[in-house]
Design a protein around this motif. Sequence first.
Motif, PDB file in Angstrom:
ATOM      1  N   LEU A  55       0.829  -1.200   0.000  1.00 49.36           N
ATOM      2  CA  LEU A  55       0.000   0.000   0.000  1.00 49.36           C
ATOM      3  C   LEU A  55       0.868   1.256   0.000  1.00 49.36           C
ATOM      4  N   ALA A  56       1.931   1.261   0.795  1.00 52.21           N
ATOM      5  CA  ALA A  56       2.825   2.419   0.846  1.00 52.21           C
ATOM      6  C   ALA A  56       3.542   2.621  -0.485  1.00 52.21           C
ATOM      7  N   VAL A  57       4.009   1.538  -1.099  1.00 51.12           N
ATOM      8  CA  VAL A  57       4.686   1.653  -2.392  1.00 51.12           C
ATOM      9  C   VAL A  57       3.718   2.134  -3.466  1.00 51.12           C
ATOM     10  N   GLY A  58       2.480   1.643  -3.402  1.00 50.29           N
ATOM     11  CA  GLY A  58       1.481   2.064  -4.375  1.00 50.29           C
ATOM     12  C   GLY A  58       1.118   3.533  -4.252  1.00 50.29           C
ATOM     13  N   VAL A  59       0.963   4.000  -3.036  1.00 54.47           N
ATOM     14  CA  VAL A  59       0.638   5.426  -2.819  1.00 54.47           C
ATOM     15  C   VAL A  59       1.796   6.290  -3.305  1.00 54.47           C
ATOM     16  N   LYS A  60       3.018   5.838  -3.053  1.00 54.17           N
ATOM     17  CA  LYS A  60       4.180   6.587  -3.535  1.00 54.17           C
ATOM     18  C   LYS A  60       4.189   6.628  -5.066  1.00 54.17           C
ATOM     19  N   GLY A  61       3.851   5.511  -5.699  1.00 50.60           N
ATOM     20  CA  GLY A  61       3.817   5.471  -7.161  1.00 50.60           C
ATOM     21  C   GLY A  61       2.749   6.360  -7.759  1.00 50.60           C
ATOM     22  N   VAL A  62       1.650   6.519  -7.063  1.00 51.81           N
ATOM     23  CA  VAL A  62       0.551   7.352  -7.574  1.00 51.81           C
ATOM     24  C   VAL A  62       0.864   8.836  -7.411  1.00 51.81           C
ATOM     25  N   PRO A  73       8.234  10.494 -11.085  1.00 51.24           N
ATOM     26  CA  PRO A  73       9.595   9.983 -11.263  1.00 51.24           C
ATOM     27  C   PRO A  73      10.534  11.062 -11.810  1.00 51.24           C
ATOM     28  N   ASP A  74      11.826  10.840 -11.636  1.00 48.82           N
ATOM     29  CA  ASP A  74      12.843  11.778 -12.123  1.00 48.82           C
ATOM     30  C   ASP A  74      13.018  11.585 -13.628  1.00 48.82           C
ATOM     31  N   CYS A  75      12.840  12.639 -14.405  1.00 50.45           N
ATOM     32  CA  CYS A  75      12.916  12.563 -15.867  1.00 50.45           C
ATOM     33  C   CYS A  75      14.033  13.454 -16.425  1.00 50.45           C
ATOM     34  N   THR A  76      15.135  13.572 -15.728  1.00 48.68           N
ATOM     35  CA  THR A  76      16.172  14.497 -16.171  1.00 48.68           C
ATOM     36  C   THR A  76      16.836  14.056 -17.474  1.00 48.68           C
ATOM     37  N   ALA A  77      17.075  12.776 -17.692  1.00 50.81           N
ATOM     38  CA  ALA A  77      17.775  12.310 -18.889  1.00 50.81           C
ATOM     39  C   ALA A  77      16.826  11.758 -19.946  1.00 50.81           C
ATOM     40  N   LEU A  78      15.546  12.008 -19.813  1.00 53.23           N
ATOM     41  CA  LEU A  78      14.567  11.445 -20.748  1.00 53.23           C
ATOM     42  C   LEU A  78      13.932  12.536 -21.598  1.00 53.23           C
ATOM     43  N   SER A  79      13.469  12.133 -22.771  1.00 53.92           N
ATOM     44  CA  SER A  79      12.748  13.076 -23.628  1.00 53.92           C
ATOM     45  C   SER A  79      11.303  13.193 -23.136  1.00 53.92           C
ATOM     46  N   GLY A  80      10.549  14.091 -23.731  1.00 58.29           N
ATOM     47  CA  GLY A  80       9.159  14.333 -23.325  1.00 58.29           C
ATOM     48  C   GLY A  80       8.279  13.096 -23.387  1.00 58.29           C
ATOM     49  N   PRO A  81       8.227  12.390 -24.552  1.00 55.57           N
ATOM     50  CA  PRO A  81       7.373  11.200 -24.629  1.00 55.57           C
ATOM     51  C   PRO A  81       7.823  10.084 -23.679  1.00 55.57           C
ATOM     52  N   GLU A  82       9.133   9.941 -23.504  1.00 54.84           N
ATOM     53  CA  GLU A  82       9.622   8.903 -22.595  1.00 54.84           C
ATOM     54  C   GLU A  82       9.203   9.214 -21.159  1.00 54.84           C
ATOM     55  N   CYS A  83       9.334  10.470 -20.785  1.00 50.55           N
ATOM     56  CA  CYS A  83       8.958  10.878 -19.434  1.00 50.55           C
ATOM     57  C   CYS A  83       7.460  10.673 -19.207  1.00 50.55           C
ATOM     58  N   GLU A  84       6.659  11.023 -20.188  1.00 49.03           N
ATOM     59  CA  GLU A  84       5.212  10.850 -20.068  1.00 49.03           C
ATOM     60  C   GLU A  84       4.848   9.375 -19.923  1.00 49.03           C
ATOM     61  N   LEU A  85       5.518   8.526 -20.702  1.00 49.45           N
ATOM     62  CA  LEU A  85       5.268   7.089 -20.618  1.00 49.45           C
ATOM     63  C   LEU A  85       5.632   6.548 -19.237  1.00 49.45           C
ATOM     64  N   ILE A  86       6.775   6.969 -18.716  1.00 47.97           N
ATOM     65  CA  ILE A  86       7.207   6.519 -17.387  1.00 47.97           C
ATOM     66  C   ILE A  86       6.222   6.996 -16.318  1.00 47.97           C
ATOM     67  N   GLN A 101       1.942   5.606 -12.512  1.00 48.99           N
ATOM     68  CA  GLN A 101       0.642   5.855 -11.905  1.00 48.99           C
ATOM     69  C   GLN A 101      -0.254   4.623 -11.977  1.00 48.99           C
ATOM     70  N   GLU A 102      -0.247   3.942 -13.121  1.00 44.02           N
ATOM     71  CA  GLU A 102      -1.078   2.746 -13.257  1.00 44.02           C
ATOM     72  C   GLU A 102      -0.606   1.629 -12.329  1.00 44.02           C
ATOM     73  N   MET A 103       0.701   1.430 -12.255  1.00 42.45           N
ATOM     74  CA  MET A 103       1.229   0.410 -11.345  1.00 42.45           C
ATOM     75  C   MET A 103       0.939   0.787  -9.896  1.00 42.45           C
ATOM     76  N   GLY A 104       1.013   2.068  -9.581  1.00 45.30           N
ATOM     77  CA  GLY A 104       0.691   2.520  -8.232  1.00 45.30           C
ATOM     78  C   GLY A 104      -0.758   2.244  -7.869  1.00 45.30           C
ATOM     79  N   ARG A 105      -1.655   2.453  -8.824  1.00 46.47           N
ATOM     80  CA  ARG A 105      -3.074   2.157  -8.571  1.00 46.47           C
ATOM     81  C   ARG A 105      -3.291   0.674  -8.308  1.00 46.47           C
ATOM     82  N   VAL A 106      -2.663  -0.169  -9.117  1.00 49.35           N
ATOM     83  CA  VAL A 106      -2.810  -1.618  -8.944  1.00 49.35           C
ATOM     84  C   VAL A 106      -2.211  -2.045  -7.602  1.00 49.35           C
ATOM     85  N   GLN A 107      -1.036  -1.533  -7.271  1.00 49.36           N
ATOM     86  CA  GLN A 107      -0.400  -1.887  -6.006  1.00 49.36           C
ATOM     87  C   GLN A 107      -1.222  -1.407  -4.819  1.00 49.36           C
TER      88      GLN A 107
END
Length: 97
Positions: free
Chosen positions: A33-40, A44-57, A62-68
Amino acid sequence: MPSAPPPPPKPSLPRAALLGLSGGLLLGGLGLLAVGVKGVFVAPDCTALSGPECELIQQAGQEMGRVQTRFGGALVALGAALFVLLRRWRPAPPGPP
């Protein structure tokens, strides 16, 4: 002459194992539950990622956080229900004659 108090109940290995399982479900559920709330709620840190990659991450996190969160809550509920079913019930004291 007063009667002797009833003997204490004998320890039960299956009951102890199920109480341990209940504790494990509760602790594991709280952790998930704690890991899921953190995920929601934590981005995440997106410093080395492009816009679409960051959005995907972010969307995947968020989806994994909801499931968790859902499964963590379910594990906590199962652990609590198992604990309630396994606790010892004390007999009611006898009423006045």
